[in-house]
Enzyme design. Structure first.
Site, PDB file in Angstrom:
ATOM      1  N   LEU A 107      -3.246 -30.477   5.103  1.00  0.00           N
ATOM      2  CA  LEU A 107      -2.437 -30.852   6.081  1.00  0.00           C
ATOM      3  C   LEU A 107      -3.309 -30.526   7.379  1.00  0.00           C
ATOM      4  O   LEU A 107      -3.490 -29.265   7.412  1.00  0.00           O
ATOM      5  CB  LEU A 107      -1.140 -30.166   6.084  1.00  0.00           C
ATOM      6  CG  LEU A 107      -0.001 -30.819   5.169  1.00  0.00           C
ATOM      7  CD1 LEU A 107       1.302 -30.165   5.294  1.00  0.00           C
ATOM      8  CD2 LEU A 107       0.514 -32.158   5.622  1.00  0.00           C
ATOM      9  N   ASP A 108      -3.360 -31.487   8.303  1.00  0.00           N
ATOM     10  CA  ASP A 108      -4.176 -31.107   9.342  1.00  0.00           C
ATOM     11  C   ASP A 108      -3.627 -30.110  10.379  1.00  0.00           C
ATOM     12  O   ASP A 108      -2.299 -29.725  10.358  1.00  0.00           O
ATOM     13  CB  ASP A 108      -4.804 -32.160  10.274  1.00  0.00           C
ATOM     14  CG  ASP A 108      -3.694 -33.216  10.751  1.00  0.00           C
ATOM     15  OD1 ASP A 108      -2.719 -32.638  11.535  1.00  0.00           O
ATOM     16  OD2 ASP A 108      -3.718 -34.441  10.768  1.00  0.00           O
ATOM     17  N   TYR A 109      -4.284 -29.778  11.535  1.00  0.00           N
ATOM     18  CA  TYR A 109      -3.734 -28.628  12.403  1.00  0.00           C
ATOM     19  C   TYR A 109      -2.325 -28.892  12.921  1.00  0.00           C
ATOM     20  O   TYR A 109      -1.641 -28.024  13.102  1.00  0.00           O
ATOM     21  CB  TYR A 109      -4.971 -28.279  13.328  1.00  0.00           C
ATOM     22  CG  TYR A 109      -4.641 -27.260  14.276  1.00  0.00           C
ATOM     23  CD1 TYR A 109      -4.977 -25.740  13.846  1.00  0.00           C
ATOM     24  CD2 TYR A 109      -4.075 -27.395  15.797  1.00  0.00           C
ATOM     25  CE1 TYR A 109      -4.480 -24.794  14.654  1.00  0.00           C
ATOM     26  CE2 TYR A 109      -4.104 -26.443  16.329  1.00  0.00           C
ATOM     27  CZ  TYR A 109      -4.153 -24.979  16.029  1.00  0.00           C
ATOM     28  OH  TYR A 109      -4.043 -23.952  16.900  1.00  0.00           O
TER      29      TYR A 109
END
Length: 241
Positions: A105-107
């Site tokens: 999951l991105d930042y």
């Protein structure tokens, strides 16, 4: 035990996902019987050969662990970060086994993230071939037209390759509407890139479901171990038994 590809052995040993294990090999961090191996096609025998990563002898995990984490916003889905940002590993302290994230999951995204030391489980969950649907709630800065919605579902070109068919449903009207998005693949920043293709920006993104497993009431930054029944159900879906 028969010889297997080195990246598969590393994944089975709970070192990292198979994709990350490949990078370890390319970076020269893996030795077999004292020899540095950098070829991805290289094979070894886990029981017979001495395999080391960063100088540490590889051993099979004493027990397999499966964890569901509610990943908070503003942290990276990696084991460590050269920029010094908070990683998801800081939220699973107290877990004695070495686990690693399944997929990403991105930042700026939050929600359900699995961590494990079962390499084959991780590989199958993230592989589009096994059709494990991931469900997301997405807040956009504007509506998609009906034509755009259908194009989103059918697939759009990203970096020269069309996305797999996706689920898309408007669940809350407004100037900044919410959509439910369902994917069977997980390319980097895929949902953000897909909305951007139609001139829309994603303001919030939360993964709420992986296959049958729901995030539920798990608080942000907290984790729980999957139940025996949940693991068995996943293994059946992934055809691991």
């Amino acid at each position: 035990m028969a010889e297997e590809r080195l990246q598969k052995i590393l994944a089975h040993a709970g070192i990292a996902s198979r994709r990350k294990a490949e990078q370890y090999i390319l970076d020269g961090r893996v030795t077999v019987n004292g020899r540095i191996v950098t070829e991805l096609g290289s094979k070894a025998d886990f029981e017979r050969d001495h395999i080391k990563v960063d100088g540490k002898l590889l051993r099979a995990p004493k027990r397999l662990v499966y964890i569901a984490l509610h990943k908070p916003n503003n942290c990276v889905t990696t084991m460590d970060d050269p920029e010094g940002r908070t990683t998801v590993m800081e939220y699973v302290r107290g877990v004695h086994e070495r686990v690693y994230p399944v997929g990403r999951l991105d930042y700026h995204s939050e929600g359900l993230l699995l961590l494990t030391n079962d390499g084959e489980f991780a590989n199958r969950i993230t592989s589009a071939a096994h059709h494990v649907t991931k469900t997301y709630l997405v807040k956009a800065n504007g509506h998609l037209s009906p034509e755009q919605e259908q194009e989103f579902r059918d697939g759009i070109p990203i970096h020269g390759r069309r996305t797999a068919p996706a689920g898309l449903k408007l669940i809350k009207e407004g100037a900044n509407p919410w959509y439910e998005v369902r994917l069977v693949e997980g390319r980097q920043n895929q949902i953000r890139v897909m909305f951007k293709y139609f001139g829309r920006l994603v303001e919030k993104l939360k993964r709420v479901k992986i296959g049958f497993l729901e995030l539920g009431p798990l608080p942000s930054g907290e984790f729980r171990h999957l139940t025996v029944a949940e693991v068995a159900r996943f293994r059946k879906i992934l055809k691991m038994d």
